[in-house]
Design an enzyme around this catalytic site. Sequence first.
Site, mmCIF file in Angstrom:
data_model
loop_
_atom_site.group_PDB
_atom_site.id
_atom_site.type_symbol
_atom_site.label_atom_id
_atom_site.label_comp_id
_atom_site.label_asym_id
_atom_site.label_seq_id
_atom_site.Cartn_x
_atom_site.Cartn_y
_atom_site.Cartn_z
ATOM 1 N N THR A 1 0.839 -1.202 0.000
ATOM 2 C CA THR A 1 0.000 0.000 0.000
ATOM 3 C C THR A 1 0.872 1.251 0.000
ATOM 4 O O THR A 1 0.665 2.165 -0.799
ATOM 5 C CB THR A 1 -0.949 -0.001 1.216
ATOM 6 O OG1 THR A 1 -1.895 -1.057 1.041
ATOM 7 C CG2 THR A 1 -1.709 1.307 1.333
ATOM 8 N N SER B 1 4.909 -6.724 -1.416
ATOM 9 C CA SER B 1 4.537 -6.827 -0.005
ATOM 10 C C SER B 1 5.071 -8.129 0.579
ATOM 11 O O SER B 1 4.893 -9.198 -0.005
ATOM 12 C CB SER B 1 3.019 -6.799 0.089
ATOM 13 O OG SER B 1 2.622 -7.090 1.401
ATOM 14 N N HIS C 1 4.204 -9.873 3.365
ATOM 15 C CA HIS C 1 3.329 -10.865 4.009
ATOM 16 C C HIS C 1 2.473 -11.650 3.030
ATOM 17 O O HIS C 1 1.650 -12.465 3.433
ATOM 18 C CB HIS C 1 2.469 -10.211 5.090
ATOM 19 C CG HIS C 1 1.390 -9.311 4.577
ATOM 20 N ND1 HIS C 1 0.074 -9.696 4.508
ATOM 21 C CD2 HIS C 1 1.432 -8.060 4.092
ATOM 22 C CE1 HIS C 1 -0.650 -8.708 4.019
ATOM 23 N NE2 HIS C 1 0.158 -7.698 3.754
ATOM 24 N N CYS D 1 -22.638 -7.801 0.832
ATOM 25 C CA CYS D 1 -22.970 -7.953 2.249
ATOM 26 C C CYS D 1 -21.742 -8.105 3.122
ATOM 27 O O CYS D 1 -21.811 -7.939 4.329
ATOM 28 C CB CYS D 1 -23.866 -9.168 2.444
ATOM 29 S SG CYS D 1 -25.338 -9.064 1.466
#
Lengths: 411, 131
Positions: A71, A200, A202, A327
Amino acid sequence: MFVFLDNCRTTKLDEKVLDDMKIYFFEKFQRPDGIYLSAQEVHEEVSQAQEYFAKTINAQPEEIVFTSGATEANNMAIFGVARRLKEKGNHIIVSAIEHGSVMSIAKRLQKEGFEVDFLPVDSEGIIKLDELEKLIKPTTILVSVISVAHFVGSLEPLKEISEILKKSNHKIYFHTDAAERYAKLPIDVEDFGIDLMSVSGHKFHGPKGIGFLYVRKNTPFEPLIFGASSFDKRRPGGENVPGIMGMRKAAEIAFDKMEENIKKFTGLRDYMINRIEKEIPDVTLNGARGEKRTPYNVNFSFKYIEGEAISLALSMEGVEVATGSACASENLQPNYAILAIGGDHARAHGSIRFTFGFNNTKEEIDYTVDKLKEVVERLRSMSPIKSDDDLEKYMGSGEELHKHEEVDSNA
Amino acid sequence: MLKYNELVIQHFKNPRNLGKIENPDAQATEGSVACGDMMSVYLKIKDGKIEDVKFESYGCAANIATGSMMTEVIKGMTLEEAEQITWKDIIEKLGGLPKSKYHCSNLAIDTLRKAIQEYKESMEKSKVESA
């Protein structure tokens, strides 16, 4: 049995990685920029790690900037180049299936006055190269396309993209979010023509909170974070040395086994796809088949039922997966990647993503499919929708989604 | 994944009054596939009382749990009593829901009220017809 199949979100740390990291918490806890001997030693080892990462993608050591993850690397790359080149042009192109990280950066840039185009994808989730050609204009400064579509697993044609960009009369920088590709499939920044790339730790059994940005030499780029001098002035602040060294170990393990992993998980992926298609009726595979799909992703939509219920029911059986249902999302919107590949709301709501880590086994996949069969059958027995005719009858427009937001926010 | 309490999980795992009633006295379906949740409610009514109720759900765990709780609450009630039940009552009975799931409870109540309303309208109509 416990089966974690949301490895595109994160992975379990490899214990060998932790062993390596411990050294940098206790014995060699110093920062690399001190003048005492211990700091010099740490400096040397961090430099070696930088060299190592550079080598894995055919880059130069100084082209690697450590960050807190993909990010931050995405922010650094896109804002870094865009803000610096604003005078030259304000047009940016990102694909329609970027990770939420790049999507939100693109939306922020729009607010800052940049013009952003979202490059469409085909029904397999692969960007349309001819559309890219059409979108390019004299003010285009940057193109960002994800290496592997994080939701539907399609492999994007990175080399073909850079070849198109090179045909332009002016330089257009090419960024890719490679969080789902690095250490899983080969990357050669020279061959692929990549200028900036986010990674990244991880995502391949390394630690959280560490990643890097590859920035090609001479790429105009403005740092995001300012601070006192440190190992790398492009990203000041206390260096995450245990993270860097842990990510290095995880990368070494992954690169050593890359060919073996690709072979193993291509086999497991196709085995899982086959079993689901054979044993569960009314399913739709989301994304490409074969070589155009990453070995580490399977994504299906299950008709007549909803994904949040599927994933919760699966997790009660010990199987953890992701869903594209509205949802299950904070903003109650259906997954945009499924809509981008031409799926409707129902296909998005009924979608389940299974993503593999290097530690998943065939037994786990068998267990998952067995439980999936039971869960899908049970939820279908509860659903008032039993056929495509029902689906059509009750489809609605989706405008009710806004009514939901009203109820929830007025409550 | 959202956090559900134990009672919500129980109702999701073992929904009460699930299914269809053949030849119901009233029935309604609300919501839509596009927005990701839909419910059907079937009522058997005798002497103004809800003698039996069943529901079907296309939707998330909260949708299923609220449907289950709603049917449990209204079973045996008079139509007037059932009409008084609000979506907030259902959430309370379930011991709370994540805020982004309040609309599920709303859908359960909307569907119930629609079924009662249609029942009443059909009664009015048959009265007029027989008069």
